[in-house]
Design an enzyme around this catalytic site. Structure first.
Site, mmCIF file in Angstrom:
data_model
loop_
_atom_site.group_PDB
_atom_site.id
_atom_site.type_symbol
_atom_site.label_atom_id
_atom_site.label_comp_id
_atom_site.label_asym_id
_atom_site.label_seq_id
_atom_site.Cartn_x
_atom_site.Cartn_y
_atom_site.Cartn_z
ATOM 1 N N ASP A 71 64.165 84.442 44.426
ATOM 2 C CA ASP A 71 63.338 84.018 43.306
ATOM 3 C C ASP A 71 61.976 84.662 43.489
ATOM 4 O O ASP A 71 61.465 84.772 44.612
ATOM 5 C CB ASP A 71 63.209 82.494 43.243
ATOM 6 N N ARG A 183 59.686 92.503 46.149
ATOM 7 C CA ARG A 183 61.145 92.446 46.312
ATOM 8 C C ARG A 183 61.610 93.452 47.356
ATOM 9 O O ARG A 183 62.487 93.162 48.182
ATOM 10 C CB ARG A 183 61.807 92.710 44.959
#
Length: 201
Positions: A71, A183
């Protein structure tokens, strides 16, 4: 090895595929390839909560696989770290990226936010075939520009200018994100750990 990614976000999947393209012996799959799969609501209070929800839901139907759930979101200091875990739904449950960006810029204007400091944050949960849970985290700091600029990327990329850059992520493109993004940082930590344990298996 098979790595199942717990997301239906096409932008995220493409980033993972590009980042993992050079890694030998990893096959990438995602939850959309499972007939009848239903994702649980992302109703956690933190990025870790939601990453764990995603990973565990997919692990339940792929018990012998490597499963990755993550997330991520945008935290704007002048908005008390909003939109945060609500980043994907900031303008509503089914809001488009452009609607979320528009709301963000409007809220920053209304509150006269200055400085426009922000960061992207990603928390990744990997569940191994023998049910170990690995947690990784990455952040990318920057500022929010005055308007959306650029055509590449997704989410808040058109308004996020990384530190030491003058262009938005949507201008800098996927090559930049694979090297520097929140990420990518979390993914690289996972790959480092994976490389350290696979020879012993």
């Amino acid at each position: 090895m098979e790595l199942w990614i717990a997301t239906g976000n096409k932008g995220k999947l493409e980033e993972y595929r590009m980042a993992l393209r050079a890694v030998p012996d990893i096959q990438i799959f995602h939850q959309g390839e499972i007939k009848g799969f239903t994702a649980r609501p992302e109703d956690g209070q933190t990025f870790l909560d939601n990453a764990r929800i995603k990973a565990k839901t997919l692990k339940a139907v792929k018990p012998n696989a490597w499963v990755l759930g993550e997330d991520a979101g945008l935290e704007v200091v002048g908005l008390n770290n909003l939109p945060g875990v609500h980043s994907a739904r900031y303008a509503g449950p089914k809001a488009a990226d452009s609607e979320n960006v528009a709301k963000l810029l409007k809220m920053m204007q209304i509150r006269n936010v200055s400085p426009r400091t922000a960061q992207f944050k990603c928390v990744t949960v990997v569940i191994t075939p023998d049910n170990q849970e690995w947690i990784f985290e990455g952040t990318m700091k920057g500022t929010i520009g005055p308007k959306a600029v650029g055509q590449m990327g997704f989410g808040y990329d058109p308004v996020f200018v990384p530190d030491n850059e003058t262009k938005t992520l949507a201008e800098l493109g996927p090559g930049y994100k694979i090297q520097h993004s929140h990420r990518a940082q979390a993914l690289n930590q996972f790959l480092e750990k994976l490389n350290s344990v696979l020879p012993q298996q």
